[in-house]
Design a protein around this motif. Sequence first.
Motif, short mmCIF file in Angstrom:
data_model
loop_
_atom_site.label_atom_id
_atom_site.label_comp_id
_atom_site.label_asym_id
_atom_site.label_seq_id
_atom_site.Cartn_x
_atom_site.Cartn_y
_atom_site.Cartn_z
N GLU A 278 25.23 -5.11 -11.43
CA GLU A 278 25.78 -4.00 -10.68
C GLU A 278 25.47 -2.68 -11.38
OE1 GLU A 278 27.42 -4.00 -7.81
OE2 GLU A 278 27.39 -6.19 -7.55
N ARG A 279 25.25 -1.62 -10.58
CA ARG A 279 25.04 -0.30 -11.17
C ARG A 279 26.32 0.15 -11.87
NH1 ARG A 279 22.56 4.15 -7.40
NH2 ARG A 279 22.43 5.15 -9.43
N GLY A 280 26.18 0.67 -13.08
CA GLY A 280 27.33 1.10 -13.85
C GLY A 280 27.98 0.00 -14.65
N SER A 281 27.39 -1.20 -14.58
CA SER A 281 27.96 -2.33 -15.32
C SER A 281 27.53 -2.29 -16.79
CB SER A 281 27.49 -3.66 -14.70
OG SER A 281 26.09 -3.82 -14.88
N ILE A 282 28.09 -3.19 -17.57
CA ILE A 282 27.75 -3.26 -18.99
C ILE A 282 26.27 -3.59 -19.18
CG2 ILE A 282 28.18 -4.58 -21.11
CD1 ILE A 282 31.10 -4.90 -20.08
N VAL A 283 25.77 -4.56 -18.42
CA VAL A 283 24.35 -4.93 -18.51
C VAL A 283 23.47 -3.76 -18.06
CG1 VAL A 283 22.55 -6.39 -17.49
CG2 VAL A 283 24.68 -7.41 -18.32
N ASP A 284 23.85 -3.08 -17.00
CA ASP A 284 23.08 -1.94 -16.50
C ASP A 284 23.03 -0.83 -17.56
OD1 ASP A 284 21.70 -0.44 -14.43
OD2 ASP A 284 23.52 0.75 -14.26
N ALA A 285 24.16 -0.58 -18.22
CA ALA A 285 24.19 0.43 -19.28
C ALA A 285 23.31 0.03 -20.46
CB ALA A 285 25.63 0.64 -19.75
N ALA A 286 23.36 -1.25 -20.83
CA ALA A 286 22.55 -1.73 -21.96
C ALA A 286 21.06 -1.58 -21.66
CB ALA A 286 22.89 -3.18 -22.26
N ALA A 287 20.65 -1.97 -20.45
CA ALA A 287 19.24 -1.85 -20.08
C ALA A 287 18.79 -0.40 -20.05
CB ALA A 287 19.01 -2.51 -18.72
N SER A 288 19.69 0.48 -19.58
CA SER A 288 19.37 1.91 -19.55
C SER A 288 19.18 2.46 -20.96
CB SER A 288 20.48 2.67 -18.82
OG SER A 288 20.25 4.06 -18.84
N MET A 289 20.04 2.02 -21.90
CA MET A 289 19.91 2.45 -23.30
C MET A 289 18.58 2.01 -23.89
SD MET A 289 23.71 1.62 -24.76
CE MET A 289 25.17 2.33 -24.00
N VAL A 290 18.22 0.75 -23.65
CA VAL A 290 16.97 0.22 -24.19
C VAL A 290 15.77 1.01 -23.66
CG1 VAL A 290 15.42 -1.77 -24.18
CG2 VAL A 290 17.86 -2.10 -24.60
N LYS A 291 15.82 1.30 -22.36
CA LYS A 291 14.72 2.04 -21.74
C LYS A 291 14.67 3.48 -22.21
CE LYS A 291 12.72 3.14 -17.21
NZ LYS A 291 12.89 2.98 -15.73
N ARG A 292 15.83 4.15 -22.18
CA ARG A 292 15.86 5.57 -22.55
C ARG A 292 15.55 5.78 -24.03
NH1 ARG A 292 17.66 9.98 -20.17
NH2 ARG A 292 18.53 8.77 -18.45
N GLY A 293 16.06 4.88 -24.88
CA GLY A 293 15.84 5.03 -26.31
C GLY A 293 14.59 4.37 -26.82
N ASN A 294 13.84 3.70 -25.90
CA ASN A 294 12.63 2.97 -26.31
C ASN A 294 12.96 2.03 -27.48
OD1 ASN A 294 9.92 2.23 -26.17
ND2 ASN A 294 9.30 3.79 -27.66
N LEU A 295 14.05 1.27 -27.31
CA LEU A 295 14.54 0.42 -28.39
C LEU A 295 13.71 -0.85 -28.52
CD1 LEU A 295 18.39 0.74 -27.76
CD2 LEU A 295 16.88 2.20 -29.12
N ASN A 296 13.50 -1.27 -29.75
CA ASN A 296 12.72 -2.46 -30.06
C ASN A 296 13.66 -3.62 -30.32
OD1 ASN A 296 11.09 -4.46 -31.16
ND2 ASN A 296 9.84 -3.03 -32.35
#
Length: 322
Positions: A278-296
């Motif tokens: 779901e948008r705004g969910s914990i998983v959605d937030a985590a994926a957004s962080m990984v993408k935005r921060g270019n996390l490895n």
Amino acid sequence: MKQHQIPPHPVLTLEHIQQLEFDPVITITSSRGSPGARGQWGGQFTLGHDSDWDPVRDELEVICHIEDLPNVWLLFGPAGVAPKSSTLALALEWVSSDSGWRTLGEPVMLRLPNSSDEAVPAHLTLELPANTARGTGTLSLQLFLSDAGTPDEEEKGLARIPGFRFGLLGPETRLIIDGDGSLFPVIEEELGVNEPLWRFTHDWSDPGEDEFSTTWLSLSLNNKHPDFPLLREKNSEVWTPLFCQVMASWLATFLLELQADLGVDFSAIALGRSMAAERGSIVDAAASMVKRGNLNCSSPGELIRSIQAWVDTIARTPREVQ
């Protein structure tokens, strides 16, 4: 040694700000519907919750209404920041390195009140056109000199060039343009002087549906810990190096906890994708962080390294765009 520029004229001090304490009413709107803003002035607002507002095609208007701005007279005269005959300008300012620009709203003019007990109302607006704001930025109330008037002999040391900036009237407010989640789940708790400075807490049942909010997880800061005052710079909301390390450690813990959750497809999160979440969910937030921060996410060590680099970047003060 860090160098600090000394202003050529008196500027707003903490004493001024405390004596001018006010309670603004903030409204964030758009012509096509509500952006779903959540938050509070002096803290953080997020946009897009339960809303089809789109920053690419929709403008944003920030309205700040101050019913009574007290003790305005303290700004004028030799003990203030501007001559008694001057005109000051109070305006909302938006600064964002993500958006790549800085802009001011329509100012409100302030003049010396007729009496010291006269409270002054102020209604300020700031419009961000469609497709001009993205990521994260800061909103603040800035005080400028509009017209110096005719300074007295004892006021010659005060600013007299129109446009001189006296500084912030109160704390900055973070505004998160992108995303559909709730406010970042940071809370303060009295955990005790012998307990750690911070802790990761979570009680989620389905991270793909549960909202990224303090209902399901949090960064709990122990306000009884001796180092708690070191998390923010004095008289400012600026992140300190200690808070950056706390945030980086919490984010690493958060993502590693998700990776260990058997009900979570962490391989999709590692690619910056939330899949069916779901948008705004914990998983959605985590994926957004990984993408935005270019996390490895290839290993715990690389994850922690990339998170630290990302946090250091977003914690820096935005550069002024000429």
